[in-house]
Write an enzyme that holds these catalytic residues in place. Sequence first.
Site: not given
Length: 584
Positions: A391, A557, A394, A517-518, A415, A378
Amino acid sequence: MKTIYKSLAIILTLVLVLSLGACQTNNAGNGTEQELVNGQFVGEGRGKGGPVKLELTFENSVINEIKVLEHNESDYTEPVIADLTNQMIKTNSTNVDIVSGATLTSHAVINAVKDAIKKSGAILTAKEAIQESEKAEDISTDIVIIGSGGAGLSAAVEATNSGAKVIVVEKNAFMGGNTNYATGGMNAAGTKYQEAKGIEDSPELHFQDTMKGGHDKNDPALLKVFTDKAADTVYWLEELGAKLSEIGRSGGQSVDRIHKGPEGMPIGTHLMKVFANQVEKLNIEVRLNTKAVEMISEGNKVTGIKVENKNGDTYTISAKAVILASGGFGANPDIVTKYKPELEGFGTTNQPGATGDVFSMLEKLDIALTDMKEIQTHPTVVPRINEMITEGVRGDGAILVNRDGKRFINELETRDTVSKAILSQEGNSAFLIFDQQVVDTASAIKKYRDAGLLTEATSLKELGEKLKINATELEGTIAAYNEYYKGQNDSEFGRRLLNVELTKAPFYGVEVSPAIHHTMGGIKINTNTEVINNSGNVVEGLYAAGEVTGGIHGGNRIGGNAVTDITVFGKIAGKNAAEAIKGR
Ligand code: FAD
Ligand code: SIN
């Protein structure tokens, strides 16, 4: 600030009173008489969201009640606070274990109690805790679900409503996993809420954006189910009690598609409240502090799991079907660096229990894994403390600048692109800059301010100086950006969503850098959420949903697609598992 006077009041019920009221002194053990303390004292500790204030009531230097007066911690920590305060009452001591996944909250609670004890002058005599030994008896059920995050609880609700008896096992002391942390929202295309706002969208466009964002590596069959069912899943969650009518923009989307919690509250906090209510309403059994450690199988058929309780005792839960919903492995540096060595040393936004335990448990079943090296960072995470800045900041108008006070990227790129751009700036970090209007858009953003994460200033010059970046350039950058807003044309970086003119003081800034992050990869499933082995066959009785699976997000993602993933496929897993075992 939350003010909780009644709901978390915990009243001592144990046998504890030493000649109540009559005795005013006590032998301190060193021959001196100590005055016994009675009455109320307030103590304070600092948690993740700010001060935690507790009121202790003493009777003859014994804590007999702890009331939570004020805290701003995440909702999922409430059982943690209740449990810790309960233990301290029971033992008349602050010698209790920190709860993994809620470390800062645990410290805040313990420190608040210590503070109140200090103010009271009481000298406590610790009592032996009465150990409630957890049962470790073998049991059987229709369906056992590993993990109590959004995927596990979607499956549990759907399976229960389809007539199955379900047990959910959760290794943490509280439900929710990474789902507790979800902030920005969930994507769905063609919803009535988009239509009401005149947003033209469709599952096809959602499919295209997600495929493009995932670098065409996504499994098209899974993705089709995902985009087709997203809107209905929003409505299903609303039937369960959610409110998802607010919409915003996340990176890599052609249109506003991310559905948010009420007043922009973090989506995870909102959905976990909804799921917790359902667990209660449907009487779903959730076994906390219970870790799945082994799959039980006969040939290619899964027949249950072995679990370990808090005391380290193991027992078997036999089941007609098992649903894997144990989340990703973003907090396991060994697995992360095995598949993506360049992430060595990166922080993570994930809860400490996101360790991918089930992969080793599945080896004997020769389960197929897919996309394991696709691990996402992220872009906007506060360095060292690993606090993600959504996010949505933003999407709601913030820009990114480097130490020269200059923009360097379209902030609403995907990302991976934004992360890469930040890592190539001096210091491998950048600064999110925004104004009061952005803070006012969402309670999730206000939370960052209240938690002291943001630097605040009355002018851009002052902000630049406080952040130790080029303040003169920063003023010029914002002036130029405001011109792009007026003309609705970002001629420098091509940002299409120019929704705020950054003019309203106070101005805010925060240093950010990418963190893990993911984990897009995981267990291979088919569109029925059945688990596939390396021979391409379905493993009988085994289903999987959520971040533990791979294939849907491809190589990257899109923000807001994970909550859709876990609820769409969690629901399918619950339904299909319940249907498959009918009559067995
Ligand atoms: P989880 O919610 O992680 O639940 C899995 C559970 O399984 C955990 O509680 C874990 O403790 C438990 N478990 C693991 N192993 C075992 C075991 N052996 N035995 C028993 N229990 C076990 N996505 C979005 O779409 N929108 C967002 O706004 C968003 N914001 C995010 C913000 C943050 C900070 C993070 C970290 C992620 C965010 N995501 C977001 C991603 C999304 O939250 C996750 O992908 C999703 O919640 C995962 O859900 P899950 O149910 O698969 O797993
Ligand atoms: C965020 O709010 O930025 C996180 C959203 C996501 O991970 O999907």
